[in-house]
Design a protein around this motif. Structure first.
Motif: not given
Length: 187
Positions: A97-100, A135-137, A141-144, A148-149
């Motif tokens: 999960v990242h920002l562009l 930019l990696t955030l 996963s099961d929780d992410v 949610s991010t």
């Protein structure tokens, strides 16, 4: 003037990265790094965990010669600093999960220029087709989830940023640090 190169990193345990620091998102990214892997939390006060990768992996420690460092300095000098905004959250097929950054073109141009200067260092070791500045955030996963991010990072967005330097960072468990930094553009 670039800082002096610290003691030679131990070879075989880590790798170098040319990156553009994004201090505006450091609190968030540092918190996520602490959550996932404290071995990669740097005690170097100049190290910025939040970054957009310019070229990685870069060269092994023995190859970080004065000539190589001078070539990176030339690229940095020829690259004007630039403004960008981070707001759009996205996810790569591998779950990162990242920002562009917007605009992305200055980052793509910087990566292409560095790769041209160091053809032995294809971005991400050539594992991916098109290089997408980001930019990696977090990682799915099961929780992410992306949502949610997005909720967690929302208080920091939109992040209005300025690319002002290239850092040569060393990533090694327990020893992440900045080896050298160069300002963008020549004064």
């Amino acid at each position: 003037m670039p800082a002096a190169l610290p003691a030679t990193p131990s070879s075989g345990k880590g790798h170098s990265v040319l990156q553009v620091p994004v201090p505006e998102l450091e609190p968030f990214v540092l918190d996520r790094t602490r959550h996932y892997d404290t071995d990669y939390v740097s005690t170097d006060p100049g190290f910025v965990h939040a970054h957009v990768t310019a070229l990685a992996p870069f060269l092994d420690a023995p190859l970080l010669t004065p000539r190589v460092l001078a070539r990176v300095a030339e690229v940095a000098c020829a690259t004007a600093s630039f403004d960008f905004t981070l707001e759009q959250v996205d996810t790569f097929p591998n779950g990162i999960v990242h920002l562009l950054p917007e605009p992305a073109t200055p980052f793509a141009t910087l990566t292409a220029t560095l790769w041209d200067a160091f053809p032995q260092c294809p971005p991400y070791a050539g594992r991916f087709g098109d290089v997408v500045p980001h930019l990696t955030l977090d990682a799915l996963s099961d929780d992410v989830t992306r949502e949610s991010t997005r909720s967690l990072v929302a208080p920091h967005l939109p992040a209005r940023c300025r690319a002002e330097r290239i850092d040569l960072a060393w990533y090694e468990p327990g020893a992440c640090r900045i080896l050298r930094s160069w300002p963008l553009g020549c004064a």
